[in-house]
Design a protein around this motif. Structure first.
Motif, mmCIF file in Angstrom:
data_model
loop_
_atom_site.group_PDB
_atom_site.id
_atom_site.type_symbol
_atom_site.label_atom_id
_atom_site.label_comp_id
_atom_site.label_asym_id
_atom_site.label_seq_id
_atom_site.Cartn_x
_atom_site.Cartn_y
_atom_site.Cartn_z
ATOM 1 N N HIS A 11 -27.108 24.449 -21.377
ATOM 2 C CA HIS A 11 -27.646 25.343 -20.337
ATOM 3 C C HIS A 11 -28.887 24.640 -19.780
ATOM 4 C CE1 HIS A 11 -29.429 28.789 -18.326
ATOM 5 N NE2 HIS A 11 -28.443 29.579 -18.683
ATOM 6 N N PRO A 12 -29.056 24.624 -18.446
ATOM 7 C CA PRO A 12 -30.214 23.888 -17.901
ATOM 8 C C PRO A 12 -31.539 24.610 -18.098
ATOM 9 C CG PRO A 12 -29.005 24.970 -16.123
ATOM 10 C CD PRO A 12 -28.207 25.182 -17.378
ATOM 11 N N GLY A 13 -31.481 25.912 -18.456
ATOM 12 C CA GLY A 13 -32.691 26.705 -18.553
ATOM 13 C C GLY A 13 -33.188 27.045 -17.147
ATOM 14 N N PRO A 14 -33.931 28.107 -16.977
ATOM 15 C CA PRO A 14 -34.250 29.097 -17.998
ATOM 16 C C PRO A 14 -33.057 30.014 -18.273
ATOM 17 C CG PRO A 14 -35.202 29.713 -15.883
ATOM 18 C CD PRO A 14 -34.530 28.400 -15.663
ATOM 19 N N LEU B 273 -24.482 28.561 -16.934
ATOM 20 C CA LEU B 273 -25.482 28.602 -15.863
ATOM 21 C C LEU B 273 -26.155 29.956 -15.831
ATOM 22 C CD1 LEU B 273 -23.346 26.965 -13.068
ATOM 23 C CD2 LEU B 273 -25.306 25.912 -14.212
ATOM 24 N N ARG B 274 -27.389 29.944 -15.351
ATOM 25 C CA ARG B 274 -28.148 31.179 -15.212
ATOM 26 C C ARG B 274 -27.598 32.009 -14.055
ATOM 27 N NH1 ARG B 274 -32.880 32.565 -12.320
ATOM 28 N NH2 ARG B 274 -32.858 30.560 -11.257
ATOM 29 N N ILE B 275 -27.527 33.322 -14.265
ATOM 30 C CA ILE B 275 -27.250 34.227 -13.144
ATOM 31 C C ILE B 275 -28.522 34.237 -12.287
ATOM 32 C CG2 ILE B 275 -26.941 36.669 -12.531
ATOM 33 C CD1 ILE B 275 -24.371 35.543 -13.482
ATOM 34 N N ARG C 24 -39.552 23.341 -16.736
ATOM 35 C CA ARG C 24 -39.050 22.094 -17.327
ATOM 36 C C ARG C 24 -39.123 20.920 -16.367
ATOM 37 N NH1 ARG C 24 -36.877 26.371 -18.216
ATOM 38 N NH2 ARG C 24 -36.232 27.150 -20.230
ATOM 39 N N THR C 25 -38.626 21.132 -15.161
ATOM 40 C CA THR C 25 -38.519 19.998 -14.236
ATOM 41 C C THR C 25 -39.901 19.465 -13.884
ATOM 42 O OG1 THR C 25 -36.490 20.979 -13.392
ATOM 43 C CG2 THR C 25 -37.457 19.221 -12.082
ATOM 44 N N SER C 26 -40.831 20.344 -13.521
ATOM 45 C CA SER C 26 -42.140 19.822 -13.103
ATOM 46 C C SER C 26 -42.901 19.238 -14.284
ATOM 47 C CB SER C 26 -42.954 20.893 -12.378
ATOM 48 O OG SER C 26 -43.326 21.900 -13.262
ATOM 49 N N GLU D 37 -28.579 20.499 -4.389
ATOM 50 C CA GLU D 37 -28.431 19.500 -5.467
ATOM 51 C C GLU D 37 -29.651 19.426 -6.377
ATOM 52 O OE1 GLU D 37 -26.446 16.141 -6.030
ATOM 53 O OE2 GLU D 37 -25.360 16.067 -4.132
ATOM 54 N N HIS D 38 -29.431 18.898 -7.549
ATOM 55 C CA HIS D 38 -30.496 18.702 -8.534
ATOM 56 C C HIS D 38 -30.098 17.481 -9.372
ATOM 57 C CE1 HIS D 38 -33.696 19.451 -11.212
ATOM 58 N NE2 HIS D 38 -33.401 20.667 -11.645
ATOM 59 N N PRO D 39 -30.145 16.293 -8.744
ATOM 60 C CA PRO D 39 -29.527 15.133 -9.394
ATOM 61 C C PRO D 39 -30.138 14.724 -10.739
ATOM 62 C CG PRO D 39 -30.695 14.491 -7.375
ATOM 63 C CD PRO D 39 -30.627 15.972 -7.380
ATOM 64 N N VAL E 284 -39.850 16.263 -5.005
ATOM 65 C CA VAL E 284 -39.963 17.506 -4.241
ATOM 66 C C VAL E 284 -38.919 18.540 -4.654
ATOM 67 C CG1 VAL E 284 -38.625 16.588 -2.280
ATOM 68 C CG2 VAL E 284 -40.155 18.495 -1.902
ATOM 69 N N ARG E 285 -39.392 19.766 -4.824
ATOM 70 C CA ARG E 285 -38.497 20.922 -5.026
ATOM 71 C C ARG E 285 -38.829 21.944 -3.956
ATOM 72 N NH1 ARG E 285 -37.087 24.370 -10.365
ATOM 73 N NH2 ARG E 285 -35.780 22.530 -10.618
ATOM 74 N N ALA E 286 -37.810 22.378 -3.240
ATOM 75 C CA ALA E 286 -38.030 23.365 -2.175
ATOM 76 C C ALA E 286 -36.807 24.267 -2.068
ATOM 77 C CB ALA E 286 -38.277 22.648 -0.851
ATOM 78 N N SER F 189 -25.666 27.518 -7.622
ATOM 79 C CA SER F 189 -26.166 26.521 -8.555
ATOM 80 C C SER F 189 -26.181 25.089 -8.024
ATOM 81 C CB SER F 189 -25.338 26.554 -9.840
ATOM 82 O OG SER F 189 -25.825 25.569 -10.723
ATOM 83 N N ARG F 190 -27.375 24.599 -7.753
ATOM 84 C CA ARG F 190 -27.530 23.170 -7.403
ATOM 85 C C ARG F 190 -27.231 22.299 -8.616
ATOM 86 N NH1 ARG F 190 -33.642 24.697 -6.094
ATOM 87 N NH2 ARG F 190 -34.469 25.018 -8.184
ATOM 88 N N VAL F 191 -27.489 22.860 -9.808
ATOM 89 C CA VAL F 191 -27.187 22.112 -11.028
ATOM 90 C C VAL F 191 -25.687 21.814 -11.083
ATOM 91 C CG1 VAL F 191 -27.139 22.239 -13.553
ATOM 92 C CG2 VAL F 191 -29.148 23.063 -12.311
HETATM 93 C C1 NCD Z 1 -32.373 24.953 -12.753
HETATM 94 C C2 NCD Z 1 -32.966 24.926 -11.368
HETATM 95 O O1 NCD Z 1 -34.125 25.252 -11.170
HETATM 96 O O2 NCD Z 1 -32.228 24.542 -10.495
HETATM 97 N N1 NCD Z 1 -33.273 24.829 -13.796
HETATM 98 C C3 NCD Z 1 -33.876 23.653 -14.081
HETATM 99 O O3 NCD Z 1 -34.102 22.818 -13.248
HETATM 100 N N2 NCD Z 1 -34.182 23.456 -15.377
HETATM 101 C C4 NCD Z 1 -31.405 26.025 -12.942
HETATM 102 C C5 NCD Z 1 -31.854 27.436 -12.789
HETATM 103 O O4 NCD Z 1 -32.888 27.750 -12.209
HETATM 104 O O5 NCD Z 1 -31.090 28.290 -13.240
#
Ligand code: NCD
Length: 318
Positions: free
Chosen positions: A255-258, A218-220, A54-56, A131-133, A103-105, A164-166
């Motif tokens: 839920h942010p997914g996945p 949130l995802r486990i 989703r994010t990318s 974080e995941h602003p 950037v995602r790392a 969870s950064r979310v």
């Molecule tokens: C989240 C992530 O990657 O931080 N998903 C997302 O960005 N849609 C949450 C997750 O991976 O559970």
């Protein structure tokens, strides 16, 4: 706004400005030609060192709808383990004169490090557990469209808070707009001291979840989890899964997914009427358009070039 690294960089006014801008881009998304020329001639680099759907994809679409050129780079986490290669990659890409690097790392503070190596505006698309602003902003945007007011809204964030950064971004964002936040999960998945550090209530059961206006699950995160944090998946499901018995008819579900279908959410609530999960995905594009626009559209390219670069060591990883 020079970069977007953390929700803590934003004021309530800036958040509202971004959400209002996203609303105007939502109107563009209804047009047959869903493009505006705002970033024509600018280059956006999508640098992803962790899996993302989703994010990318939504950053890519957001940049394209603003008429920017986009470069997508993906790599496995292992290639940034030494840190140097992230720096090398950023410096190499800087030769193309990007206006923004997304950037995602898998490392806390990775996005902040990138700001030292480039003149581009940097957007944090997830740095380890930190974080995941932009996820928090798109969640606020999604909610704002569904409720009368975010102020006073009672939001429960349920599940794996620890990894969870979310959650870390969302709690701050909800606080800024005046919502009331409760986090709930097994004690091993709730970081100690989070209630005072981030201003939220903590519950270790779902006994009172009926009081929530919104349940944000949130995802486990099995990939970030040391073994033994939860006794068994079966027990987690019994105690913390949101299913048709637990979800009241007037509550909204996010839920942010996945999603781990059948773990944090049962199948019937994922696809139910109260679920905003598809809306969240849709909001991702317009909210990220708004973020790129705020960072770049009014920025003078010539002044950006004059800012100095400093050599830097890579900090501790998470
Ligand atoms: C989240 C992530 O990657 O931080 N998903 C997302 O960005 N849609 C949450 C997750 O991976 O559970």
């Amino acid at each position: 706004m020079r970069h977007l690294l953390s929700i803590a960089d934003l004021t309530q006014e800036q958040i509202e400005k971004i959400l209002d801008r996203a609303e105007s881009f939502a109107e563009v998304s209804l047009r047959e030609i869903k493009k505006v020329p705002a970033l024509r001639g600018r280059t956006v680099v999508n640098l992803f060192y962790e899996a993302s759907t989703r994010t990318s994809s939504s950053f890519e679409l957001a940049a394209k709808r603003l008429s920017a050129d986009i470069i997508n780079l993906r790599s496995s986490g292992s290639s940034v383990e030494k840190g140097e290669s992230l720096k090398d990659t950023v410096q190499t890409l800087t030769a193309y004169g990007p206006a923004a690097i997304v950037v995602r790392a898998p490392y806390a503070d990775a996005a902040r490090l990138v700001t030292k190596w480039t003149d581009a505006a940097v957007v944090n698309a997830g740095d380890g557990k930190r974080e995941h602003p932009t996820q928090a902003l798109l969640d606020l945007f999604t909610l704002r469209r569904r409720v009368d007011s975010l102020a006073g809204l009672n939001v429960w964030i349920v599940g794996d808070i620890l990894h969870s950064r979310v959650a870390r971004s969302l709690i701050q964002a909800l606080n800024l707009v005046g919502a009331k936040v409760t986090i709930a999960g097994p004690p091993t998945l709730v970081p100690r001291g989070v209630d005072s550090a981030l201003n939220c209530q903590v519950r270790y059961s779902l006994e009172d979840v009926g009081e929530a206006d919104v349940i944000y699950t949130l995802r486990i995160q099995k990939e970030r989890m040391d073994s033994g944090l939860i006794p068994s998946m079966g027990e987690y499901i019994r105690e913390f899964q949101i299913n048709a018995q637990r979800l009241k008819s007037d509550q909204l579900l996010m839920h942010p997914g996945p999603v781990n279908r059948g773990v944090e959410l049962s199948g019937e609530v994922i696809d139910g009427e109260q679920s905003l999960i598809a809306d969240q995905v849709e909001s991702g594009v317009v909210t990220r358009m708004a973020v790129l626009y705020e960072l770049l559209a009014e920025r003078d390219v010539s002044t950006a070039k004059q800012e100095s670069k400093q050599p830097l060591k890579l900090g501790a990883s998470e």
